[in-house]
Scaffold this motif. Structure first.
Motif: not given
Ligand code: SF4
Ligand code: SF4
Lengths: 325, 240
Positions: B17, B52-56, B67, B69, B71, B119-120
């Protein structure tokens, strides 16, 4: 999608306003063709005034949707590409024509301007009525295309959205015309009531077609295409925010699936069978209050219908906002 | 024509982040700011972010992979968010392809956010205008900055160099080479939005080692070894 009350009021109020205006013009056309007794000009003038009030109320509620309402005038700029811009232009045109139509009747500007063929005397009210009719249909198309034009919202991206907005708006307007006639004791209540029932039935067919289309809809995007990882099991663990974000507020209806199901049931009952039965009962009993009740029930139902319309649309961005961690 | 963009390497992103915080820091105090927070120190903190950093999690335990991610706006070459804007506040810069919002024209109708499948875009709760990644337009167009600094804040902050920045229309740029040679891909290609930002896939680094690379089967010393062993270290244990 999140159903915003400003937009629910906007679309249902102007729909009823446009419909009522269309009902007034239809009444006048039938009277010209001598299918109906000619009404006093006052009848059309007051009807147009009510339509105008509904349009104004819709416009007022639309301002609550804007973050910066004081800049709303800027929204007319991009009419070449944006349906929202087109709506912003056509709505005042409709209001102006409805106003002019009402005034023309009120002032009895009914001296024929010219004649078509043997018997058709064209006066200012008829011209304004026809122009207003065109503008009203254009407004139905613009309003609905704001939703139908967004290809990402596959539930909305269909001509059925335009058909629904048009017929449901027109139905509620004719229902209001019947209520108005019943209230002042005008015999046209049967005429408007019959048209309201026909329009409601067409609306029922197209709305059911819309619902069944959406029940079988295949969404183009999946979490796999969203992040570009080819695996059957992809689960989101964090979305980059703890307390939610604009993306979790704007694109989810925030109610349980059972609530959404109940609202759908409520609108299917209130918009279609209830007003039809009430109009039928009014026809038999010649009651002056039942048509008013029919309009109110249908209008409340239409608000639920619009809520449901928003709630059923699933935006692809939701694939990025599935969990808070 | 120039099309500036980010290329994000999911193979090296560790989900720290740093890009999120440096983006927020730079942009909240600069041209695009403020990016306002609500309840920043309370139970449900929320606010405006461009990135934003997302996590999958991919796979089923125990065969899972995490992962991270990042975005942000992908600066699409066919940006669907632009034509729907009724005011013209949303536009794509013809000189460098960056998609921007004019905060003085935006009426906060949110229509553009409906027309972005990623969703940007986020509406700023305080300013009530639409905000999104600007690729740090105030940095990258500032001729007073050195070449090193004339890059988005997130790119400068990333400790693993997971974020590359450049012109994806120039075939010899670092980003174009990365996309071409390391399997760069676009998000949700099914919509025809042609995102300018690309992602580099995760890759497994596999090394093949044969058994005889670990144990030398033809150790010549063994032939000369006359010792009779009684459990102690053998020649194979100490030299091969
Ligand atoms: S990522 Fe979304 S906001 Fe950015 S250019 Fe593409 S469609 Fe527009
Ligand atoms: S929110 Fe602002 S930028 Fe987005 S469509 Fe409306 S006016 Fe344009």
């Amino acid at each position: 999608m999140h159903p915003a009350f400003s937009v629910i009021f906007l679309t249902t109020l102007i729909g009823a306003g446009q419909g009522l205006f269309l009902a007034m013009v239809t009444g006048q056309l039938y009277a010209i063709a001598r299918f109906l007794p000619v009404q006093a000009d006052r009848f059309y003038a007051v009807g147009s005034l009510v339509a105008l009030i509904l349009l104004l109320a819709g416009l007022a509620s639309s301002f609550f949707h804007l973050g910066r309402p004081e800049r709303a005038w800027r929204a007319a700029a991009k009419w070449r590409t944006s349906w929202l811009s087109r709506e912003v232009i056509v709505l005042p045109i409709v209001m102006a024509l409805v106003f002019a139509y009402g005034i023309a009747h009120w002032m009895a500007w009914t001296q024929p301007l010219f004649r078509v063929g043997e018997s058709l005397q064209v006066d200012a009210t008829l011209l304004l009525g026809l122009l207003g009719t065109l503008a009203s249909f254009a407004l139905f198309v613009c309003t609905a295309m704001i939703y139908a034009g967004v290809k990402f919202l596959q539930e909305w991206h269909t001509p059925l959205t335009v058909v629904n907005f048009t017929f449901l708006g027109a139905a509620s307007g004719f229902m209001l015309a019947a209520a108005y006639s019943a209230y002042i004791g005008n015999p046209l209540v049967t005429f408007f009531g019959t048209w309201a029932v026909i329009l409601t039935l067409v609306g029922l067919i197209s709305r059911l077609a819309h619902l069944s289309r959406n029940a079988h809809l295949k969404h183009k995007s999946s979490v796999q295409t969203a992040i570009g990882v080819r695996h059957t099991a992809v689960v989101q663990k964090a979305q980059g925010a703890t307390g939610g974000s604009f993306n979790t507020r704007e694109f989810f209806h925030g109610r349980s699936e059972s609530t959404a199901g109940t609202v759908r049931l409520v609108f299917l009952v209130l918009v279609f069978p209830v007003p039809i039965l009430l109009i039928g009962a009014a026809y038999v009993t010649a009651s002056p209050t039942l048509p008013i009740l029919a309009f109110v029930a249908q209008y409340v139902g239409l608000m639920a219908e619009r809520w449901s319309f928003f709630a059923e649309a699933r935006h692809p961005q939701n694939l990025y906002y599935q969990s808070v961690a | 024509m120039t099309q500036l963009a980010l290329v994000i390497d999911l193979n090296v992103c560790v989900g720290c982040h740093a890009c999120v915080t440096s983006c927020k820091e730079w942009n909240t105090s600069g041209w695009a700011g403020p990016m306002v927070d609500q309840n920043p120190y309370d139970g449900s903190p929320t606010g405006t972010f461009f990135n934003r950093v997302q996590t999958f999690e991919v796979g089923v335990y125990p065969k899972t992979e995490t992962v991270h991610f990042p975005k942000s706006c992908l600066h699409c070459e066919e940006p669907p968010c632009v034509p729907v804007c009724p005011t013209g506040a949303s536009y794509k810069r013809p000189d460098n392809g960056v998609v921007l919002v004019d905060y003085d024209k935006c009426i906060g109708c949110k229509y553009c956010s409906w027309a972005c499948p990623y969703g940007a875009r986020e509406l700023d709760e305080q300013q009530q205008v639409m905000k999104k990644c600007t690729l740090c337009i105030d940095r990258i167009t500032d001729a007073k900055l050195s070449d090193r600094d004339r890059r988005p804040a997130c790119v400068l902050a990333c400790p693993t160099s997971a974020r590359l920045f450049g012109d994806v229309h120039d075939p010899d740029s670092e980003v174009s080479i990365a996309i071409r040679e390391r399997g760069g891909y676009q998000l949700m290609p099914e919509w025809g939005t042609k995102p300018a930002n690309h992602y580099l896939p995760r890759r497994k680094t596999v090394m093949h080692i044969d058994q005889d690379e670990l144990t030398r089967v033809d150790n010549p010393l063994r032939k000369e070894d006359l010792t009779t062993y009684t459990g102690e270290e053998t020649l194979d244990d100490v030299a091969w």
